[in-house]
Design an enzyme around this catalytic site. Structure first.
Site, PDB file in Angstrom:
ATOM      1  N   LYS A 177       1.061  -1.306  -0.029  1.00  0.00           N
ATOM      2  CA  LYS A 177      -0.174   0.257   0.026  1.00  0.00           C
ATOM      3  C   LYS A 177       0.804   1.484   0.038  1.00  0.00           C
ATOM      4  O   LYS A 177       1.790   0.931   1.054  1.00  0.00           O
ATOM      5  CB  LYS A 177      -0.929  -0.099   1.515  1.00  0.00           C
ATOM      6  N   LEU A 185      -5.259   7.602   1.638  1.00  0.00           N
ATOM      7  CA  LEU A 185      -3.962   6.970   1.883  1.00  0.00           C
ATOM      8  C   LEU A 185      -4.212   6.301   3.645  1.00  0.00           C
ATOM      9  O   LEU A 185      -3.185   6.634   4.038  1.00  0.00           O
ATOM     10  CB  LEU A 185      -3.554   8.610   1.392  1.00  0.00           C
ATOM     11  N   CYS A 216      -2.734   9.622  -6.609  1.00  0.00           N
ATOM     12  CA  CYS A 216      -3.849   9.473  -5.835  1.00  0.00           C
ATOM     13  C   CYS A 216      -5.178  10.054  -5.981  1.00  0.00           C
ATOM     14  O   CYS A 216      -5.262  11.713  -6.117  1.00  0.00           O
ATOM     15  CB  CYS A 216      -3.411   9.505  -4.191  1.00  0.00           C
TER      16      CYS A 216
HETATM   17  O1  RRO Z   1      -6.174   5.742  -0.408  1.00  0.00           O
HETATM   18  C1  RRO Z   1      -6.465   5.685  -1.420  1.00  0.00           C
HETATM   19  O2  RRO Z   1      -7.289   6.593  -1.424  1.00  0.00           O
HETATM   20  C2  RRO Z   1      -6.057   5.643  -2.995  1.00  0.00           C
HETATM   21  C3  RRO Z   1      -4.176   5.463  -2.964  1.00  0.00           C
HETATM   22 BR1  RRO Z   1      -3.425   6.340  -2.320  1.00  0.00          BR
HETATM   23  C4  RRO Z   1      -4.954   5.630  -4.784  1.00  0.00           C
HETATM   24  O3  RRO Z   1      -3.448   5.530  -4.997  1.00  0.00           O
HETATM   25  N1  RRO Z   1      -5.736   5.079  -5.857  1.00  0.00           N
HETATM   26  C5  RRO Z   1      -7.410   5.419  -4.592  1.00  0.00           C
HETATM   27  O4  RRO Z   1      -7.771   4.995  -5.548  1.00  0.00           O
HETATM   28  N2  RRO Z   1      -6.834   5.111  -3.299  1.00  0.00           N
END
Ligand code: RRO
Length: 321
Positions: free
Chosen positions: A50, A80, A135
Protein backbone atom coordinates in the site's frame (compact mmCIF):
# COMPACT_ATOMS: atom_id res chain seq x y z
CA UNK A 1 1.39 -26.09 -7.15
CA UNK A 2 4.12 -25.51 -9.72
CA UNK A 3 3.96 -23.18 -12.67
CA UNK A 4 3.04 -24.71 -16.04
CA UNK A 5 6.17 -25.68 -17.98
CA UNK A 6 4.75 -25.79 -21.53
CA UNK A 7 3.81 -22.07 -21.56
CA UNK A 8 5.86 -19.16 -20.25
CA UNK A 9 3.77 -16.75 -18.16
CA UNK A 10 6.72 -14.77 -16.82
CA UNK A 11 7.51 -11.08 -17.21
CA UNK A 12 10.62 -8.96 -17.16
CA UNK A 13 10.07 -5.45 -15.77
CA UNK A 14 13.23 -3.36 -15.73
CA UNK A 15 15.78 -5.45 -13.85
CA UNK A 16 13.15 -7.65 -12.17
CA UNK A 17 11.87 -11.08 -13.18
CA UNK A 18 8.32 -12.04 -12.28
CA UNK A 19 7.39 -15.73 -12.41
CA UNK A 20 3.82 -14.73 -13.33
CA UNK A 21 3.10 -11.52 -15.25
CA UNK A 22 0.24 -10.72 -12.84
CA UNK A 23 0.52 -9.10 -9.40
CA UNK A 24 -1.62 -7.07 -7.00
CA UNK A 25 -2.22 -3.35 -7.43
CA UNK A 26 -1.24 -1.13 -4.51
CA UNK A 27 -4.48 -0.51 -2.60
CA UNK A 28 -6.63 -3.45 -1.55
CA UNK A 29 -5.40 -6.11 0.88
CA UNK A 30 -1.77 -5.02 0.96
CA UNK A 31 -1.35 -2.90 4.12
CA UNK A 32 -1.11 -5.27 7.08
CA UNK A 33 1.42 -8.04 7.77
CA UNK A 34 -1.11 -10.85 7.37
CA UNK A 35 -2.38 -9.47 4.05
CA UNK A 36 1.15 -9.08 2.69
CA UNK A 37 2.22 -12.54 3.84
CA UNK A 38 -0.82 -14.02 2.10
CA UNK A 39 0.10 -12.17 -1.09
CA UNK A 40 3.73 -13.25 -0.78
CA UNK A 41 2.71 -16.90 -0.55
CA UNK A 42 0.12 -16.57 -3.35
CA UNK A 43 0.79 -17.14 -7.05
CA UNK A 44 1.19 -13.38 -7.66
CA UNK A 45 4.36 -12.57 -9.61
CA UNK A 46 5.28 -9.73 -7.23
CA UNK A 47 3.89 -8.03 -4.14
CA UNK A 48 3.15 -4.31 -4.15
CA UNK A 49 2.63 -2.68 -0.74
CA UNK A 50 0.00 0.00 0.00
CA UNK A 51 1.23 3.52 -0.80
CA UNK A 52 3.04 4.95 2.20
CA UNK A 53 3.16 8.49 3.55
CA UNK A 54 5.72 10.00 5.89
CA UNK A 55 3.54 9.45 8.94
CA UNK A 56 0.86 6.79 9.51
CA UNK A 57 -2.63 7.82 8.40
CA UNK A 58 -6.03 6.51 9.44
CA UNK A 59 -7.53 7.62 6.13
CA UNK A 60 -11.07 8.82 5.51
CA UNK A 61 -14.24 7.94 7.41
CA UNK A 62 -16.20 4.78 6.58
CA UNK A 63 -17.86 3.70 4.40
CA UNK A 64 -14.99 4.57 2.08
CA UNK A 65 -14.89 1.56 -0.26
CA UNK A 66 -17.90 0.20 -2.10
CA UNK A 67 -17.92 -2.95 -4.20
CA UNK A 68 -20.76 -3.12 -6.71
CA UNK A 69 -21.82 -5.10 -9.75
CA UNK A 70 -21.24 -8.43 -7.98
CA UNK A 71 -17.61 -7.51 -7.32
CA UNK A 72 -16.87 -6.22 -10.81
CA UNK A 73 -16.95 -2.50 -9.91
CA UNK A 74 -15.58 -0.40 -7.06
CA UNK A 75 -15.35 3.16 -5.86
CA UNK A 76 -13.02 4.20 -3.04
CA UNK A 77 -11.99 7.20 -1.08
CA UNK A 78 -9.64 5.45 1.32
CA UNK A 79 -7.55 8.58 1.74
CA UNK A 80 -4.11 6.98 1.97
CA UNK A 81 -4.72 4.88 5.07
CA UNK A 82 -1.29 3.36 5.77
CA UNK A 83 1.20 2.52 8.51
CA UNK A 84 3.81 5.13 7.55
CA UNK A 85 6.85 4.50 5.37
CA UNK A 86 9.13 3.22 8.12
CA UNK A 87 6.70 0.42 9.01
CA UNK A 88 6.10 -0.43 5.35
CA UNK A 89 9.84 -0.49 4.65
CA UNK A 90 10.29 -2.90 7.56
CA UNK A 91 7.54 -5.11 6.12
CA UNK A 92 9.27 -5.07 2.72
CA UNK A 93 12.58 -6.11 4.29
CA UNK A 94 10.90 -9.02 6.13
CA UNK A 95 8.96 -10.17 3.07
CA UNK A 96 12.08 -10.14 0.91
CA UNK A 97 13.68 -12.77 3.14
CA UNK A 98 11.51 -15.65 1.96
CA UNK A 99 9.07 -14.51 -0.70
CA UNK A 100 11.09 -15.56 -3.74
CA UNK A 101 9.47 -12.79 -5.75
CA UNK A 102 10.00 -9.03 -6.07
CA UNK A 103 8.65 -6.88 -3.24
CA UNK A 104 7.67 -3.38 -4.29
CA UNK A 105 7.28 -0.49 -1.83
CA UNK A 106 4.98 2.34 -2.88
CA UNK A 107 5.40 5.95 -1.79
CA UNK A 108 3.00 8.89 -1.99
CA UNK A 109 4.43 12.15 -0.68
CA UNK A 110 2.83 15.54 -0.20
CA UNK A 111 6.06 17.32 -1.21
CA UNK A 112 9.05 16.34 -3.40
CA UNK A 113 11.18 16.14 -0.24
CA UNK A 114 8.83 13.57 1.29
CA UNK A 115 9.04 11.38 -1.82
CA UNK A 116 12.83 11.56 -1.68
CA UNK A 117 13.10 10.70 2.01
CA UNK A 118 10.71 7.77 1.69
CA UNK A 119 12.31 6.44 -1.50
CA UNK A 120 15.74 6.45 0.08
CA UNK A 121 14.64 4.29 3.03
CA UNK A 122 12.11 2.13 1.16
CA UNK A 123 14.64 1.59 -1.63
CA UNK A 124 17.07 -0.12 0.72
CA UNK A 125 14.32 -2.48 1.91
CA UNK A 126 12.61 -3.45 -1.35
CA UNK A 127 13.29 -4.59 -4.92
CA UNK A 128 11.71 -1.55 -6.58
CA UNK A 129 9.86 1.61 -5.62
CA UNK A 130 6.47 2.45 -7.07
CA UNK A 131 6.18 6.24 -6.99
CA UNK A 132 2.48 7.06 -6.73
CA UNK A 133 1.92 10.37 -8.56
CA UNK A 134 -1.83 9.92 -8.85
CA UNK A 135 -3.91 9.37 -5.69
CA UNK A 136 -7.37 10.63 -6.67
CA UNK A 137 -8.52 11.14 -3.08
CA UNK A 138 -6.32 13.90 -1.71
CA UNK A 139 -8.30 17.11 -2.02
CA UNK A 140 -6.94 20.61 -2.43
CA UNK A 141 -3.89 19.78 -4.60
CA UNK A 142 -3.56 18.76 -8.21
CA UNK A 143 -2.29 15.21 -8.64
CA UNK A 144 1.46 15.41 -9.23
CA UNK A 145 1.14 13.24 -12.35
CA UNK A 146 -1.03 15.91 -13.98
CA UNK A 147 1.82 18.43 -13.64
CA UNK A 148 4.80 17.35 -15.79
CA UNK A 149 7.26 19.80 -14.19
CA UNK A 150 6.32 18.74 -10.65
CA UNK A 151 6.53 15.08 -11.75
CA UNK A 152 10.02 15.64 -13.14
CA UNK A 153 11.17 17.33 -9.92
CA UNK A 154 9.89 14.39 -7.83
CA UNK A 155 11.34 11.73 -10.13
CA UNK A 156 14.75 13.39 -10.42
CA UNK A 157 14.92 13.53 -6.63
CA UNK A 158 13.84 9.92 -6.24
CA UNK A 159 16.33 8.81 -8.90
CA UNK A 160 19.15 10.36 -6.85
CA UNK A 161 17.85 8.84 -3.60
CA UNK A 162 17.82 5.18 -4.63
CA UNK A 163 19.49 2.90 -7.14
CA UNK A 164 16.48 0.56 -7.17
CA UNK A 165 14.17 0.33 -10.16
CA UNK A 166 11.52 3.07 -10.11
CA UNK A 167 7.98 2.34 -11.28
CA UNK A 168 5.69 5.36 -11.71
CA UNK A 169 1.96 5.04 -11.00
CA UNK A 170 0.27 7.43 -13.39
CA UNK A 171 -3.19 8.97 -13.49
CA UNK A 172 -5.49 8.20 -16.41
CA UNK A 173 -4.80 10.72 -19.16
CA UNK A 174 -7.38 11.68 -21.76
CA UNK A 175 -5.19 13.41 -24.33
CA UNK A 176 -2.30 11.99 -26.33
CA UNK A 177 -0.21 15.14 -25.90
CA UNK A 178 -0.26 14.63 -22.11
CA UNK A 179 1.01 11.10 -22.69
CA UNK A 180 3.86 12.18 -24.92
CA UNK A 181 4.93 14.87 -22.44
CA UNK A 182 4.90 12.41 -19.53
CA UNK A 183 6.66 9.72 -21.58
CA UNK A 184 9.46 12.25 -22.10
CA UNK A 185 9.63 12.93 -18.37
CA UNK A 186 9.85 9.20 -17.57
CA UNK A 187 12.63 8.67 -20.11
CA UNK A 188 14.65 11.64 -18.88
CA UNK A 189 14.37 10.56 -15.23
CA UNK A 190 15.76 7.03 -15.55
CA UNK A 191 12.51 5.33 -14.61
CA UNK A 192 12.08 1.55 -15.13
CA UNK A 193 8.31 1.22 -15.72
CA UNK A 194 5.12 3.21 -16.28
CA UNK A 195 2.15 1.87 -14.31
CA UNK A 196 -1.09 2.75 -16.13
CA UNK A 197 -3.54 3.60 -14.58
CA UNK A 198 -4.54 4.77 -11.12
CA UNK A 199 -8.28 5.10 -10.43
CA UNK A 200 -10.22 7.58 -12.60
CA UNK A 201 -12.34 9.96 -10.52
CA UNK A 202 -16.01 9.12 -10.36
CA UNK A 203 -19.27 9.16 -8.43
CA UNK A 204 -21.68 6.29 -7.84
CA UNK A 205 -25.30 6.64 -6.72
CA UNK A 206 -27.61 4.32 -4.81
CA UNK A 207 -30.68 5.45 -6.74
CA UNK A 208 -33.17 3.49 -4.63
CA UNK A 209 -32.10 5.34 -1.50
CA UNK A 210 -31.05 8.53 -3.29
CA UNK A 211 -27.67 8.48 -1.56
CA UNK A 212 -23.98 8.16 -2.36
CA UNK A 213 -22.45 4.70 -1.85
CA UNK A 214 -19.38 6.00 0.01
CA UNK A 215 -19.23 8.79 2.56
CA UNK A 216 -16.01 10.88 2.19
CA UNK A 217 -15.55 13.77 -0.25
CA UNK A 218 -19.25 14.08 -1.03
CA UNK A 219 -19.36 10.44 -2.15
CA UNK A 220 -16.76 11.01 -4.87
CA UNK A 221 -13.72 8.80 -5.25
CA UNK A 222 -11.59 6.60 -7.49
CA UNK A 223 -13.26 4.07 -9.76
CA UNK A 224 -12.02 0.50 -10.06
CA UNK A 225 -13.09 -2.59 -11.97
CA UNK A 226 -14.69 -3.07 -15.36
CA UNK A 227 -15.51 0.63 -15.84
CA UNK A 228 -11.76 1.30 -16.00
CA UNK A 229 -10.71 -1.40 -18.45
CA UNK A 230 -11.02 0.56 -21.68
CA UNK A 231 -9.60 3.74 -20.16
CA UNK A 232 -6.64 1.67 -18.93
CA UNK A 233 -6.17 0.14 -22.39
CA UNK A 234 -6.07 3.55 -24.06
CA UNK A 235 -3.38 4.66 -21.60
CA UNK A 236 -1.41 1.40 -21.87
CA UNK A 237 -1.43 1.60 -25.66
CA UNK A 238 -0.57 5.28 -25.78
CA UNK A 239 2.37 4.86 -23.38
CA UNK A 240 3.55 1.70 -25.14
CA UNK A 241 3.72 3.64 -28.41
CA UNK A 242 5.11 6.85 -26.90
CA UNK A 243 7.85 5.06 -24.95
CA UNK A 244 9.00 3.14 -28.08
CA UNK A 245 10.24 0.20 -26.01
CA UNK A 246 12.51 2.40 -23.87
CA UNK A 247 10.66 1.19 -20.79
CA UNK A 248 7.87 -1.28 -20.09
CA UNK A 249 4.27 -0.51 -19.19
CA UNK A 250 2.46 -2.26 -16.34
CA UNK A 251 -1.29 -2.33 -17.02
CA UNK A 252 -3.89 -1.80 -14.29
CA UNK A 253 -7.64 -1.45 -14.57
CA UNK A 254 -10.59 -3.80 -14.94
CA UNK A 255 -8.70 -7.09 -14.87
CA UNK A 256 -10.53 -10.08 -13.43
CA UNK A 257 -9.97 -12.82 -16.06
CA UNK A 258 -7.17 -14.21 -18.21
CA UNK A 259 -8.80 -12.55 -21.24
CA UNK A 260 -8.49 -9.22 -19.46
CA UNK A 261 -4.79 -9.86 -18.80
CA UNK A 262 -4.21 -10.93 -22.40
CA UNK A 263 -5.99 -7.82 -23.74
CA UNK A 264 -3.83 -5.48 -21.64
CA UNK A 265 -0.71 -7.30 -22.88
CA UNK A 266 -1.81 -6.99 -26.52
CA UNK A 267 -2.17 -3.23 -25.92
CA UNK A 268 1.43 -3.06 -24.71
CA UNK A 269 1.58 -4.09 -21.06
CA UNK A 270 4.52 -6.26 -20.00
CA UNK A 271 2.78 -7.16 -16.74
CA UNK A 272 -0.60 -6.53 -15.16
CA UNK A 273 -1.88 -5.53 -11.71
CA UNK A 274 -5.22 -6.42 -10.14
CA UNK A 275 -7.09 -4.24 -7.62
CA UNK A 276 -10.90 -4.50 -7.50
CA UNK A 277 -11.04 -8.19 -8.44
CA UNK A 278 -8.47 -8.95 -5.73
CA UNK A 279 -10.66 -7.15 -3.21
CA UNK A 280 -13.69 -9.11 -4.40
CA UNK A 281 -12.09 -12.58 -4.64
CA UNK A 282 -8.99 -12.53 -2.42
CA UNK A 283 -5.48 -13.69 -3.38
CA UNK A 284 -6.74 -17.03 -4.73
CA UNK A 285 -7.56 -15.03 -7.84
CA UNK A 286 -3.92 -15.44 -8.88
CA UNK A 287 -4.29 -19.26 -8.97
CA UNK A 288 -7.35 -18.94 -11.20
CA UNK A 289 -5.78 -16.36 -13.51
CA UNK A 290 -2.56 -18.36 -13.82
CA UNK A 291 -4.34 -21.54 -14.87
CA UNK A 292 -6.84 -19.68 -17.10
CA UNK A 293 -4.01 -17.78 -18.81
CA UNK A 294 -2.08 -21.00 -19.42
CA UNK A 295 -5.23 -22.52 -20.95
CA UNK A 296 -5.88 -19.45 -23.10
CA UNK A 297 -2.32 -19.52 -24.42
CA UNK A 298 -2.47 -23.24 -25.22
CA UNK A 299 -5.72 -22.73 -27.13
CA UNK A 300 -4.14 -19.88 -29.08
CA UNK A 301 -0.82 -21.66 -29.63
CA UNK A 302 1.13 -18.95 -27.76
CA UNK A 303 4.22 -20.24 -25.95
CA UNK A 304 5.55 -17.04 -24.36
CA UNK A 305 3.20 -14.32 -23.08
CA UNK A 306 5.99 -11.78 -23.64
CA UNK A 307 5.74 -12.44 -27.41
CA UNK A 308 2.31 -10.76 -27.29
CA UNK A 309 3.36 -7.46 -25.70
CA UNK A 310 1.92 -4.72 -27.93
CA UNK A 311 0.92 -7.24 -30.62
CA UNK A 312 -2.52 -5.69 -31.09
CA UNK A 313 -3.48 -5.59 -34.76
CA UNK A 314 -5.48 -2.73 -36.22
CA UNK A 315 -8.57 -3.77 -38.17
CA UNK A 316 -7.65 -3.30 -41.85
CA UNK A 317 -9.84 -1.25 -44.14
CA UNK A 318 -12.18 -3.47 -46.09
CA UNK A 319 -10.67 -4.30 -49.44
CA UNK A 320 -12.49 -2.72 -52.35
CA UNK A 321 -13.60 -5.34 -54.87
O1 RRO B 1 -5.76 5.59 -0.57
C1 RRO B 1 -6.48 5.96 -1.51
O2 RRO B 1 -7.54 6.60 -1.35
C2 RRO B 1 -6.11 5.67 -2.91
C3 RRO B 1 -4.84 5.81 -3.41
BR1 RRO B 1 -3.37 6.28 -2.37
C4 RRO B 1 -4.58 5.59 -4.78
O3 RRO B 1 -3.47 5.72 -5.31
N1 RRO B 1 -5.65 5.25 -5.56
C5 RRO B 1 -6.89 5.10 -5.06
O4 RRO B 1 -7.83 4.78 -5.81
N2 RRO B 1 -7.11 5.30 -3.73
Amino acid sequence: MTRPTDVDLSARVGRLDLGLCVMNASGPLCTHDDELETLASSRAGAVVIKSATLEPRKGNVEPRIHLGGDGTLSINSVGLCNLGYRAHAAQAARLRQGAGKPIIASVAGFTPGEYVEMASVAGRASDAIEVNLSCPNVSGKVQVGLDPEASEAVLRGVRQATDRDIWVKLPPYQDASQVSTMAGVLRRCGVSAAVCINSPSGLDVDVENEVTVIHPNGGMGGLGGADCRRIARWNIRQFHLALEGALPVIGVGGVSTAEDVYGHILCGASAVQIGTALLASGPRIFDRIESELAGLMRRRGVVRISDKIGALRIRPEEETP
